[in-house]
Scaffold this motif. Structure first.
Motif, PDB file in Angstrom:
ATOM      1  N   UNK A 301       0.892  -1.080  -0.052  1.00  0.00           N
ATOM      2  CA  UNK A 301      -0.010   0.065  -0.086  1.00  0.00           C
ATOM      3  C   UNK A 301       0.941   1.273  -0.107  1.00  0.00           C
ATOM      4  N   UNK A 302       0.519   2.190  -0.989  1.00  0.00           N
ATOM      5  CA  UNK A 302       1.477   3.396  -1.041  1.00  0.00           C
ATOM      6  C   UNK A 302       1.024   4.152   0.119  1.00  0.00           C
ATOM      7  N   UNK A 303       2.136   4.723   0.679  1.00  0.00           N
ATOM      8  CA  UNK A 303       2.029   5.695   1.888  1.00  0.00           C
ATOM      9  C   UNK A 303       1.452   7.056   1.185  1.00  0.00           C
ATOM     10  N   UNK A 304       1.937   7.260   0.022  1.00  0.00           N
ATOM     11  CA  UNK A 304       1.598   8.741  -0.487  1.00  0.00           C
ATOM     12  C   UNK A 304      -0.037   8.539  -0.660  1.00  0.00           C
ATOM     13  N   UNK A 305      -0.286   7.433  -1.362  1.00  0.00           N
ATOM     14  CA  UNK A 305      -1.835   7.117  -1.593  1.00  0.00           C
ATOM     15  C   UNK A 305      -2.707   7.465  -0.473  1.00  0.00           C
ATOM     16  N   UNK A 306      -2.319   6.725   0.628  1.00  0.00           N
ATOM     17  CA  UNK A 306      -2.946   6.883   1.796  1.00  0.00           C
ATOM     18  C   UNK A 306      -3.096   8.031   2.539  1.00  0.00           C
ATOM     19  N   UNK A 307      -2.062   9.055   2.341  1.00  0.00           N
ATOM     20  CA  UNK A 307      -2.018  10.372   2.896  1.00  0.00           C
ATOM     21  C   UNK A 307      -2.795  11.222   2.023  1.00  0.00           C
ATOM     22  N   UNK A 308      -3.168  10.724   0.779  1.00  0.00           N
ATOM     23  CA  UNK A 308      -3.958  11.637  -0.131  1.00  0.00           C
ATOM     24  C   UNK A 308      -5.308  11.238  -0.119  1.00  0.00           C
ATOM     25  N   UNK A 309      -5.713  10.188   0.633  1.00  0.00           N
ATOM     26  CA  UNK A 309      -7.022   9.962   0.773  1.00  0.00           C
ATOM     27  C   UNK A 309      -7.895  10.726   1.991  1.00  0.00           C
ATOM     28  N   UNK A 312     -12.613  10.722   5.622  1.00  0.00           N
ATOM     29  CA  UNK A 312     -13.873  10.259   5.532  1.00  0.00           C
ATOM     30  C   UNK A 312     -14.164   9.439   4.452  1.00  0.00           C
ATOM     31  N   UNK A 313     -13.318   9.159   3.643  1.00  0.00           N
ATOM     32  CA  UNK A 313     -13.369   8.396   2.335  1.00  0.00           C
ATOM     33  C   UNK A 313     -12.683   7.082   2.845  1.00  0.00           C
ATOM     34  N   UNK A 314     -12.066   7.009   3.885  1.00  0.00           N
ATOM     35  CA  UNK A 314     -11.092   5.896   4.146  1.00  0.00           C
ATOM     36  C   UNK A 314     -11.872   4.394   4.591  1.00  0.00           C
ATOM     37  N   UNK A 315     -12.953   4.599   5.349  1.00  0.00           N
ATOM     38  CA  UNK A 315     -14.116   3.496   5.379  1.00  0.00           C
ATOM     39  C   UNK A 315     -14.531   2.955   3.860  1.00  0.00           C
ATOM     40  N   UNK A 316     -14.298   3.440   3.107  1.00  0.00           N
ATOM     41  CA  UNK A 316     -15.229   3.135   1.824  1.00  0.00           C
ATOM     42  C   UNK A 316     -14.071   2.798   0.725  1.00  0.00           C
ATOM     43  N   UNK A 317     -12.809   3.045   0.944  1.00  0.00           N
ATOM     44  CA  UNK A 317     -11.688   2.575  -0.004  1.00  0.00           C
ATOM     45  C   UNK A 317     -10.943   1.363   0.288  1.00  0.00           C
ATOM     46  N   UNK A 318     -10.999   0.470  -0.690  1.00  0.00           N
ATOM     47  CA  UNK A 318     -10.301  -0.821  -0.156  1.00  0.00           C
ATOM     48  C   UNK A 318      -8.788  -0.450  -0.475  1.00  0.00           C
ATOM     49  N   UNK A 319      -7.934  -1.261   0.388  1.00  0.00           N
ATOM     50  CA  UNK A 319      -6.321  -1.061   0.306  1.00  0.00           C
ATOM     51  C   UNK A 319      -5.960  -1.591  -1.066  1.00  0.00           C
ATOM     52  N   UNK A 320      -6.606  -2.353  -1.689  1.00  0.00           N
ATOM     53  CA  UNK A 320      -6.299  -2.804  -3.133  1.00  0.00           C
ATOM     54  C   UNK A 320      -6.168  -1.779  -3.980  1.00  0.00           C
TER      55      UNK A 320
END
Length: 378
Positions: A301-309, A312-320
């Motif tokens: 999982x990209x750290x940069x992609x996590x920080x850019x999410x 409030x969207x994180x419960x609805x976005x799968x790590x894949x």
């Protein structure tokens, strides 16, 4: 002027691949060609009075082209010998002040360092000797060919001798570095000595013409300082860069994959990002690895992609959806350290790497940002 350098970005005209080495010409070469043409045009007309003005400038332009062919041969001498030693050569670039061979790894021994550095000046001095012999014994009709031969052997003599001066980034500086490396057993010490030699040379290039004018009772003409200042600036900046690189290389032994690794938790691709982050927080992990249903790692999982999410969207976005597939080159041995680790990362540039134990178990994730902090001191 010749220099060997690490990888750098570049845009220009690709001219070919002699010996499998890409050769590029920088746009700045056209400035030099124009300068040489304008400067030598009147001289060519004086030496070849039967030529018209246009033809004389054409001969001057031809001299500019042939001069850079000589520079290319100088750089090829470095690069071909480096390749014969198994050192990868990314490309050769002809630019404003001469040429640069991008040799991507340093020679493993001081002897090979000395030979690669000496190859360029040896080629230039060889061309000068051959040109002088031809000028004296073969071509003596006073025509265009003789004038060009004279100009070229003299120019190659200057290039060869100048590059032998003992200071980085000149070839003579690399030869000095090899000598100090051989005596001290420490390549870093060789770099520091040769880089300071370059700084001294840069200072002398400016001091000498000023001192000559003052001691000779002449008024100082600042136009006479233009080229010394240009060359001195180039040498000073190259020497300073070498000192910075030496300081960075002193920290390479501190680069240890195990010591820098982030603990990683395994999750499947369908896991919501919020849940994966919760598990990582509970286990004090700094990375998330996506595994298949048999537990084999398939992505990081990209750290940069996590920080850019947004949160409030994180419960609805799968790590894949935020993971980068694992290529074989992105999986490194957990025991790598020093030069071996840097080389492995250089061969497969990325932001995160999966560290694997000898038995295939996941040890953790190595972030490029964490490695960079070793060198920046942050």
């Amino acid at each position: 002027m010749s220099e060997q350098s690490p990888r750098q970005e570049f845009s220009g005209i690709r001219m070919g691949r002699p010996f499998g080495i890409p050769v590029y010409v920088s746009w700045t070469w056209f400035l030099v060609a124009a300068f040489i043409t304008v400067m030598f045009g009147p001289q060519m007309r004086q030496m070849l009075p039967h030529l018209g003005e246009f033809a004389a400038y054409g001969v001057a332009f031809l001299f500019a082209v042939l001069l850079y062919v000589s520079v290319l041969l100088h750089e090829l001498a470095h690069s071909v010998l480096a390749k014969s030693y198994g050192l990868p050569v990314r490309r050769i670039t002809l630019y404003l002040l001469g040429g640069v061979s991008e040799i991507e790894k340093e020679p493993p021994t001081p002897g090979k360092e000395f030979m690669v550095a000496a190859a360029g000046p040896a080629l230039s001095l060889g061309l000068a000797g051959a040109g002088l012999a031809a000028d004296v014994w073969v071509i003596n009709d006073g025509g265009i060919l003789e004038v060009l031969t004279w100009q070229l052997w003299f120019a190659n003599l200057i290039v060869g001798v100048f590059n032998l001066l003992p200071g980085l980034p000149l070839d003579g500086g690399r030869m000095l570095r090899a000598g100090v490396w051989k005596l001290s057993g420490n390549p870093g010490s060789g770099t520091i000595v040769a880089a300071w030699g370059g700084r001294v040379l840069a200072a002398l290039l400016v001091i000498f013409p000023v001192a000559t004018a003052l001691t000779g009772g002449r008024d100082l003409d600042f136009t006479d300082l233009v080229w010394p200042l240009v060359l001195a600036s180039f040498i000073w900046m190259g020497a300073s860069q070498s000192l910075r690189v030496a300081k960075i290389r002193q920290r390479i032994p501190q680069v240890n994959a195990r010591a820098l690794a982030r603990r990683a938790i395994p999750v499947t691709a369908e896991t919501p990002l919020a849940e994966a982050l919760r598990q990582a927080g509970e286990q004090r992990a700094g990375a998330i690895v996506v595994v298949d249903h048999e537990g084999r790692p398939v992505a990081i999982v990209s750290e940069a992609a996590v920080q850019a999410t947004p949160e409030h969207r994180r419960p609805w976005v799968n790590v894949g959806a935020l993971a980068k597939s694992l290529e074989p080159a992105m999986m490194l041995g957990a025991g790598l350290e020093g030069e071996a680790l840097i080389d492995a990362m250089r061969d497969a540039p990325g932001s995160e790497y999966l560290l694997i134990e000898d038995g295939g178990e996941i040890f953790g994730v190595l972030a490029t940002a964490d490695v960079n902090r070793v060198f920046t001191g942050v």
